[in-house]
Design a protein around this motif. Sequence first.
Motif, PDB file in Angstrom:
ATOM      1  N   UNK A  21     -14.986 -10.624 -10.370  1.00  0.00           N
ATOM      2  CA  UNK A  21     -16.205 -11.013 -11.395  1.00  0.00           C
ATOM      3  C   UNK A  21     -15.821 -10.804 -12.868  1.00  0.00           C
ATOM      4  N   UNK A  22     -14.756 -11.430 -13.133  1.00  0.00           N
ATOM      5  CA  UNK A  22     -13.968 -11.511 -14.518  1.00  0.00           C
ATOM      6  C   UNK A  22     -14.051 -13.079 -14.816  1.00  0.00           C
ATOM      7  N   UNK A  23     -14.408 -13.290 -16.288  1.00  0.00           N
ATOM      8  CA  UNK A  23     -13.953 -14.542 -16.789  1.00  0.00           C
ATOM      9  C   UNK A  23     -13.142 -14.487 -17.989  1.00  0.00           C
ATOM     10  N   UNK A  24     -12.456 -15.698 -18.061  1.00  0.00           N
ATOM     11  CA  UNK A  24     -11.520 -15.849 -19.487  1.00  0.00           C
ATOM     12  C   UNK A  24     -11.617 -17.556 -19.792  1.00  0.00           C
ATOM     13  N   UNK A  25     -11.649 -17.608 -21.213  1.00  0.00           N
ATOM     14  CA  UNK A  25     -11.581 -18.934 -21.593  1.00  0.00           C
ATOM     15  C   UNK A  25     -11.686 -19.109 -23.035  1.00  0.00           C
ATOM     16  N   UNK A  26     -11.918 -20.249 -23.548  1.00  0.00           N
ATOM     17  CA  UNK A  26     -12.189 -20.494 -24.837  1.00  0.00           C
ATOM     18  C   UNK A  26     -13.556 -21.024 -25.259  1.00  0.00           C
ATOM     19  N   UNK A  27     -13.909 -20.415 -26.106  1.00  0.00           N
ATOM     20  CA  UNK A  27     -15.145 -20.688 -26.678  1.00  0.00           C
ATOM     21  C   UNK A  27     -15.454 -21.716 -27.941  1.00  0.00           C
ATOM     22  N   UNK A  28     -16.100 -22.564 -27.890  1.00  0.00           N
ATOM     23  CA  UNK A  28     -16.004 -23.370 -29.161  1.00  0.00           C
ATOM     24  C   UNK A  28     -17.325 -23.906 -29.488  1.00  0.00           C
ATOM     25  N   UNK A  29     -17.503 -23.759 -30.931  1.00  0.00           N
ATOM     26  CA  UNK A  29     -19.162 -24.220 -31.293  1.00  0.00           C
ATOM     27  C   UNK A  29     -19.095 -25.683 -31.274  1.00  0.00           C
ATOM     28  N   UNK A  40     -28.583 -15.841 -25.723  1.00  0.00           N
ATOM     29  CA  UNK A  40     -28.362 -16.938 -24.498  1.00  0.00           C
ATOM     30  C   UNK A  40     -26.730 -17.145 -23.994  1.00  0.00           C
ATOM     31  N   UNK A  41     -25.774 -16.978 -25.088  1.00  0.00           N
ATOM     32  CA  UNK A  41     -24.412 -16.689 -24.557  1.00  0.00           C
ATOM     33  C   UNK A  41     -24.376 -15.741 -23.346  1.00  0.00           C
ATOM     34  N   UNK A  42     -24.716 -14.485 -23.647  1.00  0.00           N
ATOM     35  CA  UNK A  42     -24.180 -13.560 -22.647  1.00  0.00           C
ATOM     36  C   UNK A  42     -25.198 -13.644 -21.490  1.00  0.00           C
ATOM     37  N   UNK A  43     -26.260 -14.160 -21.565  1.00  0.00           N
ATOM     38  CA  UNK A  43     -27.046 -14.636 -20.278  1.00  0.00           C
ATOM     39  C   UNK A  43     -26.309 -15.742 -19.503  1.00  0.00           C
ATOM     40  N   UNK A  44     -25.911 -16.365 -20.115  1.00  0.00           N
ATOM     41  CA  UNK A  44     -25.026 -17.596 -19.654  1.00  0.00           C
ATOM     42  C   UNK A  44     -23.595 -16.836 -18.611  1.00  0.00           C
ATOM     43  N   UNK A  45     -23.003 -16.073 -19.442  1.00  0.00           N
ATOM     44  CA  UNK A  45     -21.958 -15.272 -19.147  1.00  0.00           C
ATOM     45  C   UNK A  45     -22.260 -14.729 -17.718  1.00  0.00           C
ATOM     46  N   UNK A  46     -23.521 -14.036 -17.662  1.00  0.00           N
ATOM     47  CA  UNK A  46     -23.814 -13.158 -16.646  1.00  0.00           C
ATOM     48  C   UNK A  46     -24.104 -14.003 -15.361  1.00  0.00           C
ATOM     49  N   UNK A  47     -24.830 -15.099 -15.568  1.00  0.00           N
ATOM     50  CA  UNK A  47     -25.318 -15.924 -14.431  1.00  0.00           C
ATOM     51  C   UNK A  47     -23.876 -16.587 -13.853  1.00  0.00           C
ATOM     52  N   UNK A  48     -23.110 -16.960 -14.936  1.00  0.00           N
ATOM     53  CA  UNK A  48     -21.689 -17.483 -14.226  1.00  0.00           C
ATOM     54  C   UNK A  48     -21.084 -16.816 -13.244  1.00  0.00           C
ATOM     55  N   UNK A  49     -20.919 -15.245 -13.670  1.00  0.00           N
ATOM     56  CA  UNK A  49     -20.201 -14.297 -12.895  1.00  0.00           C
ATOM     57  C   UNK A  49     -20.971 -14.284 -11.533  1.00  0.00           C
ATOM     58  N   UNK A  50     -22.409 -14.283 -11.498  1.00  0.00           N
ATOM     59  CA  UNK A  50     -23.204 -14.183 -10.316  1.00  0.00           C
ATOM     60  C   UNK A  50     -23.221 -15.319  -9.303  1.00  0.00           C
ATOM     61  N   UNK A  51     -22.626 -16.607  -9.726  1.00  0.00           N
ATOM     62  CA  UNK A  51     -22.500 -17.652  -8.817  1.00  0.00           C
ATOM     63  C   UNK A  51     -21.422 -17.466  -7.737  1.00  0.00           C
ATOM     64  N   UNK A  52     -20.858 -16.210  -7.630  1.00  0.00           N
ATOM     65  CA  UNK A  52     -19.888 -16.136  -6.439  1.00  0.00           C
ATOM     66  C   UNK A  52     -20.573 -14.937  -5.737  1.00  0.00           C
ATOM     67  N   UNK A  53     -20.374 -14.751  -4.432  1.00  0.00           N
ATOM     68  CA  UNK A  53     -20.747 -13.662  -3.635  1.00  0.00           C
ATOM     69  C   UNK A  53     -19.742 -13.310  -2.414  1.00  0.00           C
ATOM     70  N   UNK A  54     -19.813 -12.097  -2.053  1.00  0.00           N
ATOM     71  CA  UNK A  54     -18.747 -11.696  -0.878  1.00  0.00           C
ATOM     72  C   UNK A  54     -19.309 -11.944   0.396  1.00  0.00           C
ATOM     73  N   UNK A  55     -20.422 -12.497   0.398  1.00  0.00           N
ATOM     74  CA  UNK A  55     -20.975 -12.885   1.995  1.00  0.00           C
ATOM     75  C   UNK A  55     -22.317 -13.957   1.915  1.00  0.00           C
ATOM     76  N   UNK A  56     -22.289 -14.799   2.713  1.00  0.00           N
ATOM     77  CA  UNK A  56     -23.257 -15.653   2.756  1.00  0.00           C
ATOM     78  C   UNK A  56     -24.592 -15.157   2.623  1.00  0.00           C
ATOM     79  N   UNK A  57     -25.559 -16.049   1.809  1.00  0.00           N
ATOM     80  CA  UNK A  57     -26.969 -15.460   1.743  1.00  0.00           C
ATOM     81  C   UNK A  57     -27.998 -15.730   3.035  1.00  0.00           C
ATOM     82  N   UNK A  58     -28.965 -14.950   3.148  1.00  0.00           N
ATOM     83  CA  UNK A  58     -29.581 -15.228   4.415  1.00  0.00           C
ATOM     84  C   UNK A  58     -30.033 -16.566   4.469  1.00  0.00           C
ATOM     85  N   UNK A  59     -29.895 -17.325   5.335  1.00  0.00           N
ATOM     86  CA  UNK A  59     -30.398 -18.674   5.341  1.00  0.00           C
ATOM     87  C   UNK A  59     -31.866 -18.663   6.021  1.00  0.00           C
TER      88      UNK A  59
END
Length: 273
Positions: A111-119, A169-188
């Motif tokens: 749960x780590x992100x890395x990249x380039x940010x441009x305005x 807004x930037x930090x909220x987006x970064x937090x959501x991006x990390x949570x788009x992966x999960x170590x198990x399927x969700x309950x269908x």
Amino acid sequence: MRSIRTRSVRTRGVNDKQGRPGREAGRRRWPKLRWVAAAAVGIAAAVTAAFALLGDGDDPAAPRALTSDEVDRLAITRFLNYEAGGRAVRITVPNPAGGLVVTGSIDYRTHTGYGVVRGTGRDTSSDGLIRWTATTVLVHPMTDPPAAAPASPPASGWHSRPLQTSGMTLDSALAIALRLGNDRPDNSVLLSQSGASWVGKDQVRGHRTDIMNGPEADGETGTSGTVRYWIDSGGTMHRVQAGIASESRPVVFDFDTHKYAPVKPVPGVTPAP
């Protein structure tokens, strides 16, 4: 509390490309949803507002309940990101000055992100390299950042700050991006009972996708919102769109717009959880 039996989720390969073509989704308001699966609560902690579909479709699609196949694909889509290890992502973050674009990679095992940010537009004050976890943001300012982050992060020039859980807004987006992966399927079963819906079809960089609304859950701040997913026939997410409390327009997460690069540690910096 009455127990609920979890239906099994059919796991598909990430490269399964079957699916039927359909009309592109048009613009339509869509209802608020409640996803009661506890694993998804973290996503909506930063999500608070519903928003219109970004796209160029020519016909609106009438929302309907998900089929069992669609529920299963929505339930495994975050797990497939985790199973893949990491994904390349482009995050488009709007703001009144023009917005920011983060181009990089997310390691869904750590749960780590890395990249380039441009305005874009008038906003270039945040240009540079960025690395983040669920609690910490490291920024390396640059007046002329490269198109892609260097494979090995620089050893110096980093500034550390806490990741803000609200109001940025930037930090909220970064937090959501990390949570788009999960170590198990969700309950269908719980997902199918939440009101999640199908709203149309679209093509994302040559991939035929179904557009689905959901999930939503109450966050720590007591607010809630909706997330929209573009998912192919194998369950792989290609785009996600989420509303943020501090911005009237949604943040957009586009996957595989470039090649994934492993996220390496910053020299001399102890990784934060």
